[in-house]
Design an enzyme around this catalytic site. Structure first.
Site, PDB file in Angstrom:
ATOM      1  N   ASP A 115     -45.061 -44.134   0.019  1.00 15.49           N
ATOM      2  CA  ASP A 115     -46.518 -44.157  -0.064  1.00 15.49           C
ATOM      3  C   ASP A 115     -47.119 -45.496   0.355  1.00 15.49           C
ATOM      4  O   ASP A 115     -46.403 -46.484   0.553  1.00 15.49           O
ATOM      5  CB  ASP A 115     -46.978 -43.797  -1.495  1.00 15.49           C
ATOM      6  CG  ASP A 115     -46.165 -44.527  -2.582  1.00 15.49           C
ATOM      7  OD1 ASP A 115     -45.491 -45.520  -2.261  1.00 15.49           O
ATOM      8  OD2 ASP A 115     -46.231 -44.110  -3.743  1.00 15.49           O
ATOM      9  N   ASN A 126     -47.576 -41.108 -16.096  1.00 12.01           N
ATOM     10  CA  ASN A 126     -48.139 -39.743 -16.155  1.00 12.01           C
ATOM     11  C   ASN A 126     -47.297 -38.743 -15.366  1.00 12.01           C
ATOM     12  O   ASN A 126     -47.738 -37.643 -15.082  1.00 12.01           O
ATOM     13  CB  ASN A 126     -49.588 -39.749 -15.643  1.00 12.01           C
ATOM     14  CG  ASN A 126     -49.697 -40.172 -14.176  1.00 12.01           C
ATOM     15  OD1 ASN A 126     -48.680 -40.420 -13.516  1.00 12.01           O
ATOM     16  ND2 ASN A 126     -50.901 -40.239 -13.654  1.00 12.01           N
ATOM     17  N   HIS A 184     -46.198 -39.179 -12.233  1.00 15.57           N
ATOM     18  CA  HIS A 184     -46.361 -39.148 -10.783  1.00 15.57           C
ATOM     19  C   HIS A 184     -45.089 -39.620 -10.081  1.00 15.57           C
ATOM     20  O   HIS A 184     -44.348 -40.464 -10.594  1.00 15.57           O
ATOM     21  CB  HIS A 184     -47.620 -39.889 -10.303  1.00 15.57           C
ATOM     22  CG  HIS A 184     -47.584 -41.377 -10.339  1.00 15.57           C
ATOM     23  ND1 HIS A 184     -48.520 -42.130 -11.008  1.00 15.57           N
ATOM     24  CD2 HIS A 184     -46.739 -42.277  -9.764  1.00 15.57           C
ATOM     25  CE1 HIS A 184     -48.261 -43.412 -10.835  1.00 15.57           C
ATOM     26  NE2 HIS A 184     -47.178 -43.537 -10.089  1.00 15.57           N
ATOM     27  N   GLU A 206     -50.153 -37.313  -8.004  1.00 13.58           N
ATOM     28  CA  GLU A 206     -50.687 -37.367  -9.358  1.00 13.58           C
ATOM     29  C   GLU A 206     -50.624 -35.987 -10.016  1.00 13.58           C
ATOM     30  O   GLU A 206     -50.456 -34.975  -9.326  1.00 13.58           O
ATOM     31  CB  GLU A 206     -52.141 -37.855  -9.301  1.00 13.58           C
ATOM     32  CG  GLU A 206     -52.307 -39.267  -8.744  1.00 13.58           C
ATOM     33  CD  GLU A 206     -51.950 -40.362  -9.758  1.00 13.58           C
ATOM     34  OE1 GLU A 206     -51.162 -40.104 -10.679  1.00 13.58           O
ATOM     35  OE2 GLU A 206     -52.470 -41.482  -9.606  1.00 13.58           O
TER      36      GLU A 206
HETATM   37  C1  GLP Z   1     -46.407 -46.560  -8.346  1.00  8.23           C
HETATM   38  C2  GLP Z   1     -45.828 -46.107  -6.998  1.00  8.23           C
HETATM   39  C3  GLP Z   1     -44.644 -45.206  -7.211  1.00  8.23           C
HETATM   40  C4  GLP Z   1     -43.771 -45.902  -8.236  1.00  8.23           C
HETATM   41  C5  GLP Z   1     -44.424 -45.748  -9.585  1.00  8.23           C
HETATM   42  C6  GLP Z   1     -43.767 -46.578 -10.690  1.00  8.23           C
HETATM   43  O1  GLP Z   1     -47.733 -46.235  -8.472  1.00  8.23           O
HETATM   44  N1  GLP Z   1     -46.750 -45.443  -6.141  1.00  8.23           N
HETATM   45  O2  GLP Z   1     -43.982 -44.954  -6.005  1.00  8.23           O
HETATM   46  O3  GLP Z   1     -42.528 -45.303  -8.280  1.00  8.23           O
HETATM   47  O4  GLP Z   1     -45.803 -46.004  -9.493  1.00  8.23           O
HETATM   48  O5  GLP Z   1     -44.067 -47.911 -10.563  1.00  8.23           O
HETATM   49  P1  GLP Z   1     -43.352 -49.058 -11.406  1.00  8.23           P
HETATM   50  O6  GLP Z   1     -41.941 -49.044 -10.966  1.00  8.23           O
HETATM   51  O7  GLP Z   1     -44.076 -50.309 -11.055  1.00  8.23           O
HETATM   52  O8  GLP Z   1     -43.491 -48.666 -12.826  1.00  8.23           O
END
Ligand code: GLP
Length: 242
Positions: free
Chosen positions: A67, A136, A138, A143
């Site tokens: 992403d 949440n 995702h 989402e």
């Molecule tokens: C972010 C990214 C995801 C990531 C997730 C967890 O928003 N878009 O690809 O895996 O949320 O992030 P983190 O590892 O910082 O908790």
């Protein structure tokens, strides 16, 4: 789903890096799906350390990131392209032209989504996709409520995701409201998935994921339908389980 329980973030990072390194050694021209976020940082650092010590080569590797924020170009410090360059790509012998991240500053973001899907197909599909998980549920930026049929598409970020990611920005208002993400169907086509979860903030998400109920309200739940998923989680992330 196979679950590998590790003690803490440090162990998780080593384990995940070794998992990827082993695959790369076996197939030096493989197509890797990569993720950004705090969870993957340690994994990438361990891959860099291994590259320095053991010279695992990434010359023939192709990567696709999950992403990117809309409106940020690759030199913006908060873009996922910048994150990948600085946390991984710049430190390996990888061919930068084979590292793909959706272009957040594309003139036509919808066309960019289609191009990204085509690129993945042209490269024969993703063989191992690394995933983090949002509080949440995702995955990528899919989402809650995202269609399980979705391909690479534009999404509006939820307030909770923007707040969770605000720690990387100067202030909450700087966090973009839109993003491009691989769709759920795109992610599910990956031959293998490696999901990482660390810390108490992921406890509820991991609990819900492992309950096994598949629902679009909780995007990661679809992984219960994939035949080759490994979860590496630390004790804090697993502490919600009996
Ligand atoms: C972010 C990214 C995801 C990531 C997730 C967890 O928003 N878009 O690809 O895996 O949320 O992030 P983190 O590892 O910082 O908790």
């Amino acid at each position: 789903m196979k679950i590998i329980r590790v003690k803490d973030y440090e162990e998780l990072s080593k384990h995940a890096a070794n998992y990827i390194i082993e695959k790369v050694r076996k197939k030096p021209n493989m197509v890797l799906g990569l993720a950004t976020g705090g969870t993957s940082e340690g994994t990438y650092q361990n891959m860099i350390n291994d590259y320095k010590e053991n010279h695992t080569s990434y010359k023939e590797i192709t990567t696709f990131n999950l992403d990117e924020y809309i409106g940020l170009d690759g030199i913006n410090k908060n873009s996922y392209r910048f994150f990948m360059d600085t946390h991984l790509f710049n430190h390996l012998d990888i061919d930068q032209t084979k590292t793909f991240v959706p272009r957040g500053n594309a003139k036509d973001p919808m066309a960019e989504c289609n191009t990204y899907e085509l690129l993945i197909k042209e490269h024969g599909g993703i063989e191992l996709q690394l995933l983090g998980i949002g509080g949440n549920g995702h995955i990528g930026f899919n989402e809650p409520g995202s269609s399980f049929q979705s391909r690479t598409h534009l999404v509006e970020l939820t307030d909770s995701t923007r707040r969770a990611n605000a720690r990387f920005f100067e202030k909450l208002e700087d966090v973009p409201t839109l993003a491009i993400t691989m769709g759920i169907a795109t992610i599910m086509e990956s031959k293998e998935i490696l999901l990482l979860a660390s810390g108490e903030a992921k406890r509820e998400a991991i609990k819900r994921l492992l309950e096994g109920k598949v629902s679009e309200d909780f995007p990661a739940s679809i992984l219960n339908k994939h035949s080759n998923v490994t979860i590496i989680a630390d004790e804090a992330a697993l502490s919600g389980l009996s």
